[in-house]
Design a protein around this motif. Sequence first.
Motif, PDB file in Angstrom:
ATOM      1  N   ASP A 208      15.149 -39.702  25.600  1.00 41.57           N
ATOM      2  CA  ASP A 208      15.840 -40.038  23.859  1.00 41.57           C
ATOM      3  C   ASP A 208      14.847 -38.773  22.862  1.00 41.57           C
ATOM      4  OD1 ASP A 208      17.791 -40.188  22.764  1.00 41.57           O
ATOM      5  OD2 ASP A 208      18.037 -42.220  22.460  1.00 41.57           O
ATOM      6  N   THR A 209      15.747 -39.036  21.911  1.00 40.15           N
ATOM      7  CA  THR A 209      15.405 -37.578  20.656  1.00 40.15           C
ATOM      8  C   THR A 209      14.518 -39.578  20.259  1.00 40.15           C
ATOM      9  OG1 THR A 209      16.702 -38.655  19.420  1.00 40.15           O
ATOM     10  CG2 THR A 209      16.483 -36.107  20.609  1.00 40.15           C
ATOM     11  N   VAL A 210      13.666 -38.310  19.205  1.00 40.00           N
ATOM     12  CA  VAL A 210      13.126 -39.961  18.489  1.00 40.00           C
ATOM     13  C   VAL A 210      13.324 -40.605  17.224  1.00 40.00           C
ATOM     14  CG1 VAL A 210      10.305 -39.035  18.353  1.00 40.00           C
ATOM     15  CG2 VAL A 210      12.038 -37.908  16.440  1.00 40.00           C
ATOM     16  N   VAL A 211      15.063 -40.240  16.951  1.00 37.94           N
ATOM     17  CA  VAL A 211      15.656 -40.580  16.081  1.00 37.94           C
ATOM     18  C   VAL A 211      16.438 -42.018  16.962  1.00 37.94           C
ATOM     19  CG1 VAL A 211      18.198 -39.997  14.900  1.00 37.94           C
ATOM     20  CG2 VAL A 211      16.803 -38.403  15.282  1.00 37.94           C
ATOM     21  N   THR A 212      17.211 -42.026  18.470  1.00 32.01           N
ATOM     22  CA  THR A 212      17.349 -42.849  18.858  1.00 32.01           C
ATOM     23  C   THR A 212      16.270 -44.070  19.338  1.00 32.01           C
ATOM     24  OG1 THR A 212      18.493 -41.496  20.237  1.00 32.01           O
ATOM     25  CG2 THR A 212      20.222 -42.431  18.414  1.00 32.01           C
ATOM     26  N   GLY A 213      15.272 -42.931  20.176  1.00 25.94           N
ATOM     27  CA  GLY A 213      14.381 -43.443  20.321  1.00 25.94           C
ATOM     28  C   GLY A 213      13.896 -44.465  20.139  1.00 25.94           C
ATOM     29  N   LEU A 214      13.087 -44.236  18.972  1.00 24.95           N
ATOM     30  CA  LEU A 214      11.599 -44.751  18.165  1.00 24.95           C
ATOM     31  C   LEU A 214      12.626 -46.271  18.234  1.00 24.95           C
ATOM     32  CD1 LEU A 214       9.638 -42.554  16.722  1.00 24.95           C
ATOM     33  CD2 LEU A 214       9.277 -43.196  18.347  1.00 24.95           C
ATOM     34  N   PRO A 215      13.208 -46.591  17.608  1.00 19.96           N
ATOM     35  CA  PRO A 215      14.107 -47.973  17.027  1.00 19.96           C
ATOM     36  C   PRO A 215      13.821 -49.002  18.273  1.00 19.96           C
ATOM     37  CG  PRO A 215      15.094 -46.623  16.148  1.00 19.96           C
ATOM     38  CD  PRO A 215      14.739 -45.580  16.945  1.00 19.96           C
ATOM     39  N   PRO A 216      14.368 -48.926  19.120  1.00 20.69           N
ATOM     40  CA  PRO A 216      13.886 -49.755  20.058  1.00 20.69           C
ATOM     41  C   PRO A 216      12.432 -50.410  21.030  1.00 20.69           C
ATOM     42  CG  PRO A 216      15.096 -48.321  20.845  1.00 20.69           C
ATOM     43  CD  PRO A 216      15.215 -47.429  19.674  1.00 20.69           C
ATOM     44  N   ALA A 217      11.811 -48.925  20.990  1.00 20.09           N
ATOM     45  CA  ALA A 217      10.782 -49.278  20.805  1.00 20.09           C
ATOM     46  C   ALA A 217       9.830 -50.040  19.947  1.00 20.09           C
ATOM     47  CB  ALA A 217       9.943 -47.998  21.323  1.00 20.09           C
ATOM     48  N   ARG A 218      10.230 -49.985  18.634  1.00 26.64           N
ATOM     49  CA  ARG A 218       9.470 -50.434  17.489  1.00 26.64           C
ATOM     50  C   ARG A 218      10.005 -51.942  17.817  1.00 26.64           C
ATOM     51  NH1 ARG A 218      10.335 -45.196  13.420  1.00 26.64           N
ATOM     52  NH2 ARG A 218       8.687 -45.061  13.586  1.00 26.64           N
ATOM     53  N   ASP A 219      11.364 -52.580  17.877  1.00 26.80           N
ATOM     54  CA  ASP A 219      12.115 -53.926  17.734  1.00 26.80           C
ATOM     55  C   ASP A 219      11.740 -54.166  19.496  1.00 26.80           C
ATOM     56  OD1 ASP A 219      13.803 -52.906  19.717  1.00 26.80           O
ATOM     57  OD2 ASP A 219      15.739 -52.929  18.127  1.00 26.80           O
ATOM     58  N   GLY A 220      10.844 -53.936  20.008  1.00 27.01           N
ATOM     59  CA  GLY A 220      10.343 -54.248  21.267  1.00 27.01           C
ATOM     60  C   GLY A 220      11.372 -53.985  22.974  1.00 27.01           C
ATOM     61  N   ARG A 221      12.772 -53.937  22.765  1.00 27.72           N
ATOM     62  CA  ARG A 221      13.841 -53.235  23.543  1.00 27.72           C
ATOM     63  C   ARG A 221      12.903 -51.889  25.151  1.00 27.72           C
ATOM     64  NH1 ARG A 221      18.939 -52.057  21.086  1.00 27.72           N
ATOM     65  NH2 ARG A 221      17.201 -51.019  19.269  1.00 27.72           N
ATOM     66  N   ALA A 222      12.117 -50.983  24.320  1.00 28.48           N
ATOM     67  CA  ALA A 222      11.293 -50.413  25.541  1.00 28.48           C
ATOM     68  C   ALA A 222      10.323 -49.905  25.176  1.00 28.48           C
ATOM     69  CB  ALA A 222      12.252 -49.721  25.257  1.00 28.48           C
ATOM     70  N   ARG A 223       9.373 -49.018  25.796  1.00 31.03           N
ATOM     71  CA  ARG A 223       8.249 -48.807  25.771  1.00 31.03           C
ATOM     72  C   ARG A 223       7.660 -47.334  25.464  1.00 31.03           C
ATOM     73  NH1 ARG A 223       3.220 -50.994  26.286  1.00 31.03           N
ATOM     74  NH2 ARG A 223       3.311 -52.367  27.499  1.00 31.03           N
ATOM     75  N   ALA A 224       7.124 -46.962  24.153  1.00 32.79           N
ATOM     76  CA  ALA A 224       7.280 -45.642  23.718  1.00 32.79           C
ATOM     77  C   ALA A 224       6.290 -44.666  24.868  1.00 32.79           C
ATOM     78  CB  ALA A 224       7.253 -45.305  22.581  1.00 32.79           C
ATOM     79  N   VAL A 225       6.122 -44.263  26.159  1.00 31.19           N
ATOM     80  CA  VAL A 225       5.660 -43.875  26.738  1.00 31.19           C
ATOM     81  C   VAL A 225       4.606 -42.736  26.396  1.00 31.19           C
ATOM     82  CG1 VAL A 225       5.018 -42.414  28.832  1.00 31.19           C
ATOM     83  CG2 VAL A 225       6.589 -45.070  28.732  1.00 31.19           C
ATOM     84  N   ALA A 226       5.572 -41.232  25.480  1.00 29.36           N
ATOM     85  CA  ALA A 226       4.446 -40.521  24.587  1.00 29.36           C
ATOM     86  C   ALA A 226       6.022 -39.637  24.276  1.00 29.36           C
ATOM     87  CB  ALA A 226       4.300 -39.999  26.166  1.00 29.36           C
ATOM     88  N   ILE A 227       5.381 -38.607  22.582  1.00 28.33           N
ATOM     89  CA  ILE A 227       6.121 -37.624  22.709  1.00 28.33           C
ATOM     90  C   ILE A 227       5.799 -36.419  23.353  1.00 28.33           C
ATOM     91  CG2 ILE A 227       6.931 -37.206  20.386  1.00 28.33           C
ATOM     92  CD1 ILE A 227       6.190 -40.302  19.129  1.00 28.33           C
TER      93      ILE A 227
END
Length: 326
Positions: A208-227
């Motif tokens: 995803d892009t960080v616009v829509t990808g970072l929020p679910p990572a921050r609230d625990g629905r996903a893990r941000a592997v790398a940007i």
Amino acid sequence: MPRPLAILGATALALLAAAPLRAQSLAGGPSGSQPPIRLIVGFPPGGGIDLLTRVMGEGLSARLGRTVVVENRAGAGGNIAADAVAKAAPDGSVLGAVPAGPLVINRHIYRTMPFDPLADFTPISRFAAIPVVFLAAPRAGITDIASLRAALEKGPLPCGTPGAGTTQHLAVVLLMREIGRDCTLVHYRGTGPALPDLLTGTIALYTDTVVTGLPPARDGRARAVAIASPARSALAPEVPVVAESVPGFVAETWLALVGPRGLSEAQAARLEAAMVAIARDPAVAARLRDLAAEPVGSTRAELAETIRAQDAVWGPVARAANVTAD
């Protein structure tokens, strides 16, 4: 740090209320009788690219002392708007806020193109960049690029994208090529339908892009592997970049200011100076980061080189992905 999606609605309303953008002269007075500059963007009002365009337009208004009117011409992955810019008279009255797709990706995907992105524009400045982020399902055991590579050793995993032919799609194809692995691509119609499948583990990875990808990572629905930005992003400095494991790896969309081919040297130089100053303005940089974008403010030469270099990168990736559009 503000969450991009939390402030997006309020920012959209504020920016849309400002259109058309009314300029003040550099001396502080009204813009006078000069005709407005039409700033054409290929996506609908209220979306991320449109909002970045309006920040750009406000800055140009103030710096040039002319009214700037943002004109939305959505369709064909941004090609319709870019074509309108390419065919405009090179007198500075029509400019384009053009993202990466029409400049470095679309010609490798669309069967026919109404313009040549390498020849039909005067590059002015790359305004802002929006990096790609790779997200893993919470229970997939993927925490970084090394563990992703290890997980893929057992065979391809289902990897989601927000659509075939997008920068995100090509980014995962490029990553698989670089780490010598493969995945089973699953294309969704945007991030909304994909997130439930990522949460349940139906797909192991989502790009995803960080616009829509970072929020679910921050609230625990996903893990941000790398940007996939060149260096760690101020938007999420705790998340590693892909290049720490795969040297030189960059995948991001971006927004650039371009004019038609044949724009005079004086006009191009004035626009370049304005764009560099706008992107370096701390207040503008803060607004861009609120929209999950990193300010760039490149020179004309730097943008021209970016277009050439990224065209050379994405062409082979698009052919490997075997995706075409009409």
